[in-house]
Design an enzyme around this catalytic site. Structure first.
Site, mmCIF file in Angstrom:
data_model
loop_
_atom_site.group_PDB
_atom_site.id
_atom_site.type_symbol
_atom_site.label_atom_id
_atom_site.label_comp_id
_atom_site.label_asym_id
_atom_site.label_seq_id
_atom_site.Cartn_x
_atom_site.Cartn_y
_atom_site.Cartn_z
ATOM 1 N N ASP A 14 1.022 -1.217 -0.155
ATOM 2 C CA ASP A 14 -0.046 0.368 0.273
ATOM 3 C C ASP A 14 1.032 0.910 0.152
ATOM 4 O O ASP A 14 0.449 2.172 0.729
ATOM 5 C CB ASP A 14 -0.987 0.434 1.123
ATOM 6 C CG ASP A 14 -1.100 -1.160 1.667
ATOM 7 O OD1 ASP A 14 -2.041 -1.770 0.636
ATOM 8 O OD2 ASP A 14 -1.862 -1.806 2.242
ATOM 9 N N GLU A 195 -11.098 -0.737 -3.831
ATOM 10 C CA GLU A 195 -10.109 0.102 -3.119
ATOM 11 C C GLU A 195 -8.771 0.388 -3.649
ATOM 12 O O GLU A 195 -8.923 0.767 -4.747
ATOM 13 C CB GLU A 195 -9.803 -1.392 -1.899
ATOM 14 C CG GLU A 195 -9.141 -2.414 -2.533
ATOM 15 C CD GLU A 195 -9.001 -3.046 -1.640
ATOM 16 O OE1 GLU A 195 -9.541 -3.412 -0.458
ATOM 17 O OE2 GLU A 195 -7.653 -4.016 -1.476
#
Length: 317
Positions: A14, A195
């Protein structure tokens, strides 16, 4: 020089890299232990590899935000530094089989985020009480926006993408607007997921990249876009690519590219694509605890029509 890419930073998922007005690159990401928020900075991207890791915040032992610290992003909004992240009170799943994350923010008003005090601001409440994560912010035509992923209990799947205006950098000024939900086959492999949104404003358009499907080799990246003068809170302003813009490249052993961000290259006009990926698929045990999602960086290319070309996750072009 080989066209094949090597990871820039290993075992950091991420990834979020931003270049501040001081000319330095600032990096944060999920750490494999999911227990803290780390920041790094350097004058070059390569310098981030060995840069000192500054711990801005550690999770408490108990409480609503004491487990699974995911996907931090560092932003400089309205004169202060903010980190937006997701956290849960437990590792257990809820009655719908979902993790129990909510979104939170910390703030540092010092000019240098490696000094001063990081203040915990609490939950960034979307008005929907359900699993949510992967918040980012961006300013468009003077308005600060919040963009994130969240579960709607009335919609099948794990998460959709939402946008809302902000009244302050840690409070929303309006109701969430649904922009995208999993609908294509490549968004629904393993899990139904949209997402990890990230925003890029170029060539008269506002682009939102995002990630879809399970976080194994099925993970892939999609793209939304709207015209610069459009109402970003009107879902009809947004267009969605029916095909992924980046996906696994088994030929080069790079799998599950996603959860990207964008940063500035050698010049303000050069855009670099930052993302994580694995280099193998044989994961032992729960993929959640597999640390080998690595940070990659490559140049973003452009079509003659001004659309971003992501290319293969394994190669520079």
């Amino acid at each position: 020089m080989s066209d094949l890419l090597e990871p820039l930073i290993r075992q950091r998922a991420d990834p979020h890299i931003t270049r501040h007005t001081d000319g330095l690159y600032y990096f944060t990401a999920s750490v494999p232990q999911y227990d803290r928020i780390e920041l790094r900075r350097a004058a070059t991207l390569e310098g981030l590899v060995d840069a000192r890791a500054f711990v801005a915040w550690r999770k408490p032992d108990t409480g609503p935000w004491s487990e699974l610290i995911w996907a931090p992003e560092l932003h400089f909004n309205q004169g202060a530094w903010y980190v937006y992240f997701a956290a849960a009170h437990t590792r257990a799943l809820d009655e719908q089989g979902m993790f129990q994350h909510r979104m939170y923010a910390i703030r540092n008003t010092a000019a240098d985020p490696f000094t001063g005090e990081w203040e915990f601001l609490g939950q960034v409440d979307s008005g929907i009480d359900s699993f949510c994560l992967d918040a980012t912010t961006f300013t468009h035509r003077g308005q600060l926006y919040y963009l994130w992923a969240q579960k709607d209990r009335a919609i099948a799947g794990n998460s959709n993408l939402y946008i809302a205006p902000m009244s302050m950098p840690w409070q929303l000024a309006g109701a969430p607007v649904l922009l995208s939900q999993p609908e294509f086959d490549w968004e629904c492999r393993g899990f139904l997921v949209n997402e990890g949104p990230s925003v890029l404003q170029r060539h008269g358009k506002v682009f939102i990249s995002y990630s879809a499907s399970a976080t194994d080799e099925n993970y892939a990246m999609g793209l939304l876009w709207a015209h610069d003068d459009a109402d970003l809170l009107d879902p009809s302003s947004w267009h969605k690519s029916p095909e992924p813009v980046m996906r696994s490249c088994a030929e080069d052993s790079v799998f599950g590219p996603g959860h990207n961000s964008f940063t500035e290259g050698a010049t303000p006009d050069e855009v670099l694509l930052v993302y994580h990926a694995r280099t193998y698929t044989e994961i032992e045990g729960d993929p959640l605890w597999n640390p080998d999602r690595h940070t990659f960086v490559k140049p973003l290319r452009w079509s003659a029509e001004g659309m971003p070309l992501f290319g293969r996750p394994s190669r520079r072009d």
